[in-house]
Design a protein around this motif. Structure first.
Motif, short mmCIF file in Angstrom:
data_model
loop_
_atom_site.label_atom_id
_atom_site.label_comp_id
_atom_site.label_asym_id
_atom_site.label_seq_id
_atom_site.Cartn_x
_atom_site.Cartn_y
_atom_site.Cartn_z
N PHE A 219 0.86 -1.21 -0.01
CA PHE A 219 0.03 0.14 0.16
C PHE A 219 0.76 1.27 0.00
N CYS A 220 2.05 1.22 -0.29
CA CYS A 220 3.17 2.26 -0.16
C CYS A 220 3.67 2.64 -1.45
N LEU A 221 3.94 3.65 -1.54
CA LEU A 221 4.87 4.30 -2.70
C LEU A 221 5.99 4.92 -1.89
N VAL A 222 7.19 4.42 -2.65
CA VAL A 222 8.67 4.95 -2.16
C VAL A 222 9.09 5.84 -3.23
N MET A 223 9.42 7.00 -2.53
CA MET A 223 10.07 8.05 -3.49
C MET A 223 11.41 8.32 -3.08
N ILE A 224 12.32 8.11 -4.29
CA ILE A 224 13.94 8.61 -3.73
C ILE A 224 14.19 9.76 -4.62
#
Length: 456
Positions: A219-224
Protein backbone atom coordinates in the motif's frame (compact mmCIF):
# COMPACT_ATOMS: atom_id res chain seq x y z
CA UNK A 1 -18.80 -0.30 -29.69
CA UNK A 2 -16.52 1.29 -27.18
CA UNK A 3 -14.41 0.52 -24.14
CA UNK A 4 -13.40 3.33 -21.82
CA UNK A 5 -10.59 2.79 -19.34
CA UNK A 6 -10.51 5.23 -16.45
CA UNK A 7 -8.33 5.91 -13.43
CA UNK A 8 -10.02 6.64 -10.11
CA UNK A 9 -7.04 8.44 -8.63
CA UNK A 10 -5.32 7.49 -5.39
CA UNK A 11 -8.50 6.78 -3.41
CA UNK A 12 -9.91 10.05 -2.12
CA UNK A 13 -13.22 11.04 -3.78
CA UNK A 14 -11.95 14.57 -4.31
CA UNK A 15 -9.21 13.22 -6.58
CA UNK A 16 -11.63 11.62 -9.08
CA UNK A 17 -11.69 13.87 -12.13
CA UNK A 18 -15.06 15.19 -13.37
CA UNK A 19 -14.59 13.47 -16.73
CA UNK A 20 -14.25 10.13 -14.91
CA UNK A 21 -17.24 10.88 -12.69
CA UNK A 22 -19.32 11.41 -15.83
CA UNK A 23 -18.08 8.16 -17.37
CA UNK A 24 -19.03 6.26 -14.20
CA UNK A 25 -22.54 7.70 -14.31
CA UNK A 26 -23.04 6.83 -17.99
CA UNK A 27 -21.56 3.32 -18.04
CA UNK A 28 -23.80 0.31 -18.52
CA UNK A 29 -21.11 -2.18 -17.55
CA UNK A 30 -18.28 -1.43 -15.11
CA UNK A 31 -15.44 -3.91 -14.72
CA UNK A 32 -12.69 -3.76 -12.11
CA UNK A 33 -10.81 -5.18 -9.17
CA UNK A 34 -13.16 -5.79 -6.21
CA UNK A 35 -11.34 -3.33 -3.93
CA UNK A 36 -11.72 -0.36 -6.26
CA UNK A 37 -15.50 -0.18 -6.46
CA UNK A 38 -15.70 1.48 -3.04
CA UNK A 39 -13.96 4.53 -4.49
CA UNK A 40 -16.43 4.83 -7.38
CA UNK A 41 -19.80 3.90 -5.90
CA UNK A 42 -20.75 7.55 -5.35
CA UNK A 43 -21.17 8.11 -9.12
CA UNK A 44 -22.28 4.69 -10.40
CA UNK A 45 -25.76 4.40 -11.88
CA UNK A 46 -27.74 1.81 -9.87
CA UNK A 47 -28.80 0.12 -13.11
CA UNK A 48 -25.20 -0.50 -14.21
CA UNK A 49 -23.87 -4.04 -14.20
CA UNK A 50 -20.85 -4.34 -11.92
CA UNK A 51 -18.34 -7.07 -12.72
CA UNK A 52 -15.70 -7.40 -10.03
CA UNK A 53 -12.70 -9.69 -10.19
CA UNK A 54 -9.84 -10.36 -7.78
CA UNK A 55 -6.30 -9.07 -8.06
CA UNK A 56 -4.37 -10.98 -10.69
CA UNK A 57 -7.28 -11.38 -13.11
CA UNK A 58 -6.33 -8.40 -15.27
CA UNK A 59 -6.37 -10.44 -18.48
CA UNK A 60 -9.81 -11.83 -17.65
CA UNK A 61 -11.10 -8.32 -17.00
CA UNK A 62 -9.85 -7.16 -20.38
CA UNK A 63 -11.36 -10.16 -22.13
CA UNK A 64 -14.72 -9.56 -20.41
CA UNK A 65 -14.62 -5.90 -21.41
CA UNK A 66 -14.23 -6.93 -25.06
CA UNK A 67 -17.11 -9.38 -24.75
CA UNK A 68 -19.43 -6.73 -23.30
CA UNK A 69 -18.37 -4.12 -25.86
CA UNK A 70 -19.20 -6.53 -28.68
CA UNK A 71 -22.76 -6.56 -27.27
CA UNK A 72 -22.77 -2.81 -27.99
CA UNK A 73 -22.81 -1.81 -24.32
CA UNK A 74 -21.12 1.22 -22.81
CA UNK A 75 -18.22 -0.49 -21.05
CA UNK A 76 -16.03 1.14 -18.43
CA UNK A 77 -12.91 -0.55 -17.00
CA UNK A 78 -11.72 1.05 -13.78
CA UNK A 79 -8.40 1.04 -11.99
CA UNK A 80 -6.69 3.08 -9.33
CA UNK A 81 -4.46 6.05 -10.03
CA UNK A 82 -4.11 6.72 -13.74
CA UNK A 83 -5.43 4.06 -16.09
CA UNK A 84 -2.30 4.16 -18.24
CA UNK A 85 0.24 3.89 -15.39
CA UNK A 86 0.67 0.27 -14.25
CA UNK A 87 -3.06 -0.16 -14.71
CA UNK A 88 -5.67 -1.63 -17.05
CA UNK A 89 -5.24 0.52 -20.16
CA UNK A 90 -2.24 -1.44 -21.47
CA UNK A 91 -3.86 -4.90 -21.29
CA UNK A 92 -7.21 -3.70 -22.69
CA UNK A 93 -5.54 -2.02 -25.67
CA UNK A 94 -3.14 -4.92 -26.21
CA UNK A 95 -5.84 -7.60 -26.21
CA UNK A 96 -8.15 -5.56 -28.44
CA UNK A 97 -5.34 -5.00 -30.94
CA UNK A 98 -4.08 -8.58 -30.97
CA UNK A 99 -7.59 -9.97 -31.42
CA UNK A 100 -8.13 -7.60 -34.37
CA UNK A 101 -11.23 -6.00 -32.92
CA UNK A 102 -10.90 -2.87 -35.03
CA UNK A 103 -14.62 -2.28 -34.68
CA UNK A 104 -14.19 -1.42 -31.00
CA UNK A 105 -13.30 2.18 -30.17
CA UNK A 106 -10.93 2.66 -27.26
CA UNK A 107 -10.68 5.59 -24.87
CA UNK A 108 -8.52 6.30 -21.83
CA UNK A 109 -9.50 8.84 -19.21
CA UNK A 110 -6.74 10.19 -16.98
CA UNK A 111 -6.48 9.93 -13.24
CA UNK A 112 -4.15 11.14 -10.53
CA UNK A 113 -1.45 8.51 -10.26
CA UNK A 114 -0.01 7.54 -6.89
CA UNK A 115 3.35 9.16 -7.61
CA UNK A 116 1.63 12.45 -8.48
CA UNK A 117 -0.50 12.31 -5.34
CA UNK A 118 2.56 11.54 -3.24
CA UNK A 119 4.47 14.32 -4.96
CA UNK A 120 1.77 16.84 -4.07
CA UNK A 121 1.68 15.67 -0.47
CA UNK A 122 5.43 16.13 -0.22
CA UNK A 123 5.52 19.53 -1.90
CA UNK A 124 7.92 19.55 -4.85
CA UNK A 125 9.98 16.35 -5.14
CA UNK A 126 9.16 16.01 -8.85
CA UNK A 127 10.52 19.40 -9.82
CA UNK A 128 13.05 17.88 -12.22
CA UNK A 129 13.45 14.70 -14.27
CA UNK A 130 11.89 11.64 -12.69
CA UNK A 131 10.92 8.06 -13.44
CA UNK A 132 8.70 5.30 -12.07
CA UNK A 133 9.83 1.70 -11.61
CA UNK A 134 7.72 -1.27 -10.58
CA UNK A 135 9.58 -3.82 -8.46
CA UNK A 136 7.09 -6.56 -9.29
CA UNK A 137 8.82 -9.35 -11.20
CA UNK A 138 5.62 -11.33 -11.77
CA UNK A 139 5.54 -10.34 -15.44
CA UNK A 140 8.93 -8.67 -15.92
CA UNK A 141 12.21 -10.59 -15.42
CA UNK A 142 14.23 -9.31 -12.50
CA UNK A 143 17.26 -8.88 -14.76
CA UNK A 144 15.32 -6.33 -16.79
CA UNK A 145 14.10 -4.55 -13.68
CA UNK A 146 17.62 -4.34 -12.24
CA UNK A 147 18.92 -2.92 -15.53
CA UNK A 148 16.30 -0.16 -15.26
CA UNK A 149 17.16 0.42 -11.61
CA UNK A 150 20.83 0.93 -12.47
CA UNK A 151 19.93 3.25 -15.33
CA UNK A 152 17.74 5.39 -13.08
CA UNK A 153 20.34 5.46 -10.32
CA UNK A 154 23.14 6.46 -12.69
CA UNK A 155 20.90 8.96 -14.48
CA UNK A 156 20.14 10.75 -11.19
CA UNK A 157 16.39 10.52 -11.68
CA UNK A 158 13.99 11.15 -8.84
CA UNK A 159 12.49 7.66 -8.63
CA UNK A 160 9.01 6.52 -7.56
CA UNK A 161 8.65 2.85 -6.76
CA UNK A 162 5.45 0.94 -7.40
CA UNK A 163 4.86 -2.53 -5.94
CA UNK A 164 7.86 -1.98 -3.68
CA UNK A 165 7.42 -4.92 -1.31
CA UNK A 166 5.02 -7.70 -0.37
CA UNK A 167 5.05 -10.83 1.78
CA UNK A 168 6.31 -12.97 -1.11
CA UNK A 169 8.49 -10.28 -2.75
CA UNK A 170 10.44 -8.95 0.20
CA UNK A 171 14.07 -8.72 -1.00
CA UNK A 172 13.84 -6.53 -4.12
CA UNK A 173 13.59 -3.19 -2.33
CA UNK A 174 16.74 -3.82 -0.30
CA UNK A 175 18.54 -4.83 -3.50
CA UNK A 176 17.48 -1.54 -5.09
CA UNK A 177 18.69 0.38 -2.05
CA UNK A 178 22.15 -1.20 -2.36
CA UNK A 179 22.35 -0.30 -6.05
CA UNK A 180 21.30 3.30 -5.41
CA UNK A 181 23.90 3.65 -2.67
CA UNK A 182 26.56 2.89 -5.28
CA UNK A 183 25.51 6.04 -7.17
CA UNK A 184 24.01 8.38 -4.55
CA UNK A 185 24.79 9.72 -1.11
CA UNK A 186 23.40 7.92 1.92
CA UNK A 187 21.85 11.31 2.86
CA UNK A 188 19.60 11.27 -0.22
CA UNK A 189 16.00 11.91 0.96
CA UNK A 190 13.58 8.98 0.71
CA UNK A 191 9.88 9.06 1.48
CA UNK A 192 7.44 6.24 2.21
CA UNK A 193 3.88 7.33 1.47
CA UNK A 194 1.31 4.80 2.62
CA UNK A 195 -2.32 4.96 1.46
CA UNK A 196 -1.86 8.39 -0.14
CA UNK A 197 -4.91 10.68 0.25
CA UNK A 198 -6.92 7.99 2.07
CA UNK A 199 -7.95 8.13 5.75
CA UNK A 200 -5.14 5.73 6.64
CA UNK A 201 -2.53 7.98 5.01
CA UNK A 202 0.90 7.97 6.62
CA UNK A 203 4.08 9.70 5.45
CA UNK A 204 7.59 8.91 6.63
CA UNK A 205 10.62 10.87 5.47
CA UNK A 206 13.99 9.18 5.89
CA UNK A 207 17.22 8.81 3.92
CA UNK A 208 18.64 6.24 1.54
CA UNK A 209 21.13 5.16 4.17
CA UNK A 210 18.54 4.80 6.93
CA UNK A 211 15.66 3.36 4.89
CA UNK A 212 14.12 0.39 6.72
CA UNK A 213 12.47 -1.78 4.09
CA UNK A 214 10.32 -3.38 6.79
CA UNK A 215 8.34 -0.12 6.92
CA UNK A 216 7.14 -0.73 3.36
CA UNK A 217 4.24 -2.82 2.04
CA UNK A 218 2.07 -2.99 -1.09
CA UNK A 219 0.00 0.00 0.00
CA UNK A 220 3.11 2.20 -0.09
CA UNK A 221 4.78 4.28 -2.73
CA UNK A 222 8.48 4.88 -2.12
CA UNK A 223 10.06 8.01 -3.59
CA UNK A 224 13.83 8.51 -3.79
CA UNK A 225 15.22 12.00 -4.40
CA UNK A 226 18.03 12.86 -6.78
CA UNK A 227 21.41 14.37 -5.88
CA UNK A 228 19.86 17.83 -5.46
CA UNK A 229 16.67 16.94 -3.59
CA UNK A 230 16.55 18.39 -0.08
CA UNK A 231 14.15 18.49 2.86
CA UNK A 232 12.49 21.65 4.17
CA UNK A 233 10.19 21.04 7.15
CA UNK A 234 8.01 18.12 6.00
CA UNK A 235 8.51 18.87 2.33
CA UNK A 236 10.90 17.52 -0.27
CA UNK A 237 12.18 19.90 -2.91
CA UNK A 238 13.99 18.99 -6.12
CA UNK A 239 15.24 22.23 -7.71
CA UNK A 240 14.43 22.79 -11.37
CA UNK A 241 17.40 25.10 -11.80
CA UNK A 242 15.74 28.52 -11.79
CA UNK A 243 18.19 29.78 -9.16
CA UNK A 244 21.14 28.24 -11.00
CA UNK A 245 20.39 29.06 -14.59
CA UNK A 246 22.46 27.81 -17.48
CA UNK A 247 25.37 30.13 -18.35
CA UNK A 248 24.64 32.43 -21.28
CA UNK A 249 27.40 35.00 -21.68
CA UNK A 250 30.86 34.11 -22.91
CA UNK A 251 32.36 34.75 -19.48
CA UNK A 252 29.74 32.63 -17.73
CA UNK A 253 30.22 29.76 -20.16
CA UNK A 254 33.98 29.85 -19.72
CA UNK A 255 33.70 29.90 -15.91
CA UNK A 256 31.29 26.98 -15.91
CA UNK A 257 33.62 25.06 -18.23
CA UNK A 258 36.52 25.69 -15.88
CA UNK A 259 34.39 24.50 -12.95
CA UNK A 260 33.53 21.25 -14.72
CA UNK A 261 37.16 20.56 -15.59
CA UNK A 262 38.44 21.56 -12.16
CA UNK A 263 36.13 19.04 -10.48
CA UNK A 264 37.69 16.35 -12.65
CA UNK A 265 41.30 17.27 -11.83
CA UNK A 266 40.90 18.49 -8.23
CA UNK A 267 42.21 15.26 -6.70
CA UNK A 268 45.22 14.92 -8.97
CA UNK A 269 48.68 15.01 -7.31
CA UNK A 270 49.51 18.47 -8.69
CA UNK A 271 50.17 21.80 -7.07
CA UNK A 272 47.37 24.36 -7.30
CA UNK A 273 49.29 26.19 -10.02
CA UNK A 274 49.72 23.04 -12.09
CA UNK A 275 46.05 22.11 -11.60
CA UNK A 276 45.12 25.48 -13.03
CA UNK A 277 47.42 24.95 -16.01
CA UNK A 278 45.88 21.50 -16.53
CA UNK A 279 42.40 23.02 -16.30
CA UNK A 280 43.21 25.48 -19.08
CA UNK A 281 44.85 22.67 -21.08
CA UNK A 282 41.84 20.34 -20.84
CA UNK A 283 39.45 23.24 -21.48
CA UNK A 284 41.30 23.81 -24.74
CA UNK A 285 41.54 20.19 -25.92
CA UNK A 286 38.18 19.01 -24.60
CA UNK A 287 39.79 15.73 -23.49
CA UNK A 288 39.53 15.16 -19.73
CA UNK A 289 42.34 12.60 -19.61
CA UNK A 290 44.89 14.94 -21.18
CA UNK A 291 46.06 15.76 -17.65
CA UNK A 292 48.20 12.62 -17.75
CA UNK A 293 50.43 14.14 -20.44
CA UNK A 294 51.12 17.40 -18.60
CA UNK A 295 54.58 17.70 -17.06
CA UNK A 296 56.33 20.72 -15.58
CA UNK A 297 59.40 21.51 -13.53
CA UNK A 298 58.90 22.55 -9.93
CA UNK A 299 56.96 25.85 -9.64
CA UNK A 300 57.36 26.51 -13.36
CA UNK A 301 53.89 28.05 -13.72
CA UNK A 302 54.49 30.29 -10.69
CA UNK A 303 57.80 31.56 -12.08
CA UNK A 304 56.36 32.12 -15.54
CA UNK A 305 53.35 33.92 -14.04
CA UNK A 306 55.64 36.26 -12.09
CA UNK A 307 57.61 37.02 -15.28
CA UNK A 308 54.48 37.83 -17.25
CA UNK A 309 52.91 40.02 -14.57
CA UNK A 310 56.08 42.07 -14.40
CA UNK A 311 55.70 42.84 -18.11
CA UNK A 312 58.21 40.25 -19.29
CA UNK A 313 58.67 39.61 -22.99
CA UNK A 314 57.33 36.58 -24.84
CA UNK A 315 58.86 34.82 -27.85
CA UNK A 316 56.81 32.36 -29.93
CA UNK A 317 57.86 30.01 -32.69
CA UNK A 318 54.86 30.78 -34.93
CA UNK A 319 52.32 33.59 -35.26
CA UNK A 320 49.43 31.27 -34.32
CA UNK A 321 50.79 30.98 -30.79
CA UNK A 322 51.08 34.75 -30.54
CA UNK A 323 47.51 35.13 -31.78
CA UNK A 324 46.21 32.71 -29.14
CA UNK A 325 47.66 34.61 -26.19
CA UNK A 326 44.83 36.77 -24.89
CA UNK A 327 45.40 40.39 -25.92
CA UNK A 328 43.71 41.74 -22.81
CA UNK A 329 46.36 40.09 -20.63
CA UNK A 330 49.21 41.38 -22.75
CA UNK A 331 47.69 44.85 -22.72
CA UNK A 332 47.15 44.79 -18.96
CA UNK A 333 50.75 43.94 -18.11
CA UNK A 334 52.48 45.56 -21.10
CA UNK A 335 54.10 42.43 -22.48
CA UNK A 336 55.81 42.51 -25.86
CA UNK A 337 55.17 39.36 -27.93
CA UNK A 338 57.80 38.54 -30.57
CA UNK A 339 57.73 36.08 -33.45
CA UNK A 340 60.66 36.53 -35.80
CA UNK A 341 59.65 33.78 -38.21
CA UNK A 342 58.86 36.25 -40.98
CA UNK A 343 61.78 38.63 -40.47
CA UNK A 344 63.93 39.23 -43.57
CA UNK A 345 67.00 38.10 -41.69
CA UNK A 346 65.28 34.83 -40.79
CA UNK A 347 64.74 34.10 -44.47
CA UNK A 348 68.41 34.79 -45.18
CA UNK A 349 69.68 32.59 -42.32
CA UNK A 350 67.35 29.75 -43.27
CA UNK A 351 68.50 29.82 -46.86
CA UNK A 352 72.22 30.15 -46.12
CA UNK A 353 72.32 27.49 -43.37
CA UNK A 354 69.76 25.13 -44.84
CA UNK A 355 67.49 25.20 -41.80
CA UNK A 356 63.81 25.96 -41.24
CA UNK A 357 62.60 29.52 -40.81
CA UNK A 358 61.32 28.67 -37.34
CA UNK A 359 64.87 27.66 -36.41
CA UNK A 360 66.24 30.82 -37.95
CA UNK A 361 63.65 32.98 -36.23
CA UNK A 362 64.43 31.34 -32.91
CA UNK A 363 68.19 31.95 -33.39
CA UNK A 364 67.51 35.64 -33.95
CA UNK A 365 65.16 35.84 -30.95
CA UNK A 366 67.59 34.20 -28.55
CA UNK A 367 70.17 36.87 -29.39
CA UNK A 368 67.75 39.78 -29.04
CA UNK A 369 65.61 38.58 -26.12
CA UNK A 370 67.69 36.20 -23.99
CA UNK A 371 65.51 36.65 -20.90
CA UNK A 372 62.07 36.27 -22.50
CA UNK A 373 59.54 33.48 -22.00
CA UNK A 374 59.90 31.10 -24.94
CA UNK A 375 56.77 29.38 -26.20
CA UNK A 376 56.89 26.66 -28.85
CA UNK A 377 53.58 25.30 -30.11
CA UNK A 378 54.38 24.02 -33.55
CA UNK A 379 57.97 23.33 -34.57
CA UNK A 380 60.16 20.78 -32.76
CA UNK A 381 63.15 22.25 -34.63
CA UNK A 382 62.58 25.52 -32.78
CA UNK A 383 62.59 23.66 -29.47
CA UNK A 384 65.83 21.91 -30.43
CA UNK A 385 67.40 25.34 -31.01
CA UNK A 386 66.36 26.40 -27.51
CA UNK A 387 67.62 23.29 -25.72
CA UNK A 388 70.90 23.36 -27.63
CA UNK A 389 71.39 27.01 -26.74
CA UNK A 390 70.66 26.32 -23.07
CA UNK A 391 73.32 23.63 -23.03
CA UNK A 392 75.96 25.66 -24.87
CA UNK A 393 75.48 29.32 -23.83
CA UNK A 394 75.18 30.42 -20.18
CA UNK A 395 74.23 33.95 -21.28
CA UNK A 396 70.96 32.62 -22.62
CA UNK A 397 68.70 32.57 -19.55
CA UNK A 398 65.02 32.60 -20.51
CA UNK A 399 62.32 33.14 -17.90
CA UNK A 400 60.92 29.76 -18.88
CA UNK A 401 60.13 27.50 -21.80
CA UNK A 402 56.71 26.16 -22.80
CA UNK A 403 57.50 23.33 -25.20
CA UNK A 404 54.43 21.75 -26.79
CA UNK A 405 55.22 21.21 -30.49
CA UNK A 406 52.83 18.87 -32.27
CA UNK A 407 53.42 16.15 -34.85
CA UNK A 408 55.20 12.88 -35.52
CA UNK A 409 58.79 13.81 -36.43
CA UNK A 410 61.25 14.90 -33.72
CA UNK A 411 58.38 16.01 -31.44
CA UNK A 412 58.89 13.49 -28.65
CA UNK A 413 62.68 13.89 -28.81
CA UNK A 414 62.53 17.67 -28.52
CA UNK A 415 60.25 17.49 -25.47
CA UNK A 416 62.48 14.91 -23.84
CA UNK A 417 65.47 17.21 -24.24
CA UNK A 418 63.59 20.07 -22.62
CA UNK A 419 62.45 17.88 -19.72
CA UNK A 420 66.10 17.22 -18.85
CA UNK A 421 66.89 20.92 -18.50
CA UNK A 422 67.54 21.80 -14.86
CA UNK A 423 68.32 25.50 -14.77
CA UNK A 424 65.22 26.92 -16.49
CA UNK A 425 61.49 26.41 -15.68
CA UNK A 426 59.75 24.33 -18.34
CA UNK A 427 56.32 22.95 -19.23
CA UNK A 428 55.59 20.19 -21.75
CA UNK A 429 52.73 18.01 -22.94
CA UNK A 430 54.21 14.58 -23.51
CA UNK A 431 53.88 12.54 -26.69
CA UNK A 432 52.73 13.75 -30.08
CA UNK A 433 50.11 16.06 -28.53
CA UNK A 434 50.55 19.80 -28.63
CA UNK A 435 49.85 22.72 -30.89
CA UNK A 436 49.60 26.48 -30.96
CA UNK A 437 46.28 26.49 -29.10
CA UNK A 438 47.70 24.45 -26.22
CA UNK A 439 50.83 26.60 -26.04
CA UNK A 440 48.70 29.74 -25.81
CA UNK A 441 46.41 28.12 -23.23
CA UNK A 442 49.34 27.39 -20.92
CA UNK A 443 50.56 30.98 -21.23
CA UNK A 444 47.05 32.25 -20.50
CA UNK A 445 46.98 29.97 -17.45
CA UNK A 446 50.11 31.67 -16.12
CA UNK A 447 48.58 35.10 -16.80
CA UNK A 448 45.47 34.18 -14.74
CA UNK A 449 47.03 32.11 -11.98
CA UNK A 450 45.14 33.99 -9.27
CA UNK A 451 41.89 32.56 -10.63
CA UNK A 452 42.94 29.12 -9.42
CA UNK A 453 41.76 30.16 -5.96
CA UNK A 454 38.18 30.13 -7.27
CA UNK A 455 38.37 26.45 -8.15
CA UNK A 456 40.87 24.78 -5.80
Amino acid sequence: MKITVAGLGPGNHEYVLPIVQRALAEAEVIIGYDYYFQFAEKWIDPSAELISMPLGDEEKRAYRAIEEALKDKRVLVIGSGDASVYSMAAIVYEMTAKRDHDEIDLETLPGVSAFLAAGSLLGAPLGHDFCCISLSDLMTPWGTIEKRIRGAAMGDFVTSLYNPRSKKRYWQLERLRKIYLEERSADTPVTIVRQATRPEQDIKITTLGELDVNDVDMFCLVMIGNSQTFRHKNHLITPRGYLNRKPKTGGEIQQESFRIVSEHVSQLPFSTSDKWAVTRLVHTTGVMDDHQYYKASLQAIDVISDHLKKGGEIVTDVTMVASGITRAFVGKYGNAVHCLLNEKEAYEIAESEGITRTQAGMQLAMKKFPNALYVVGNAPTALFEITDKLREDDSFCPAGVVGVPVGFVNVIESKEQLSQVQNVPWVIVEGNRGGSNIAAALVNAAFTLEQAENYY
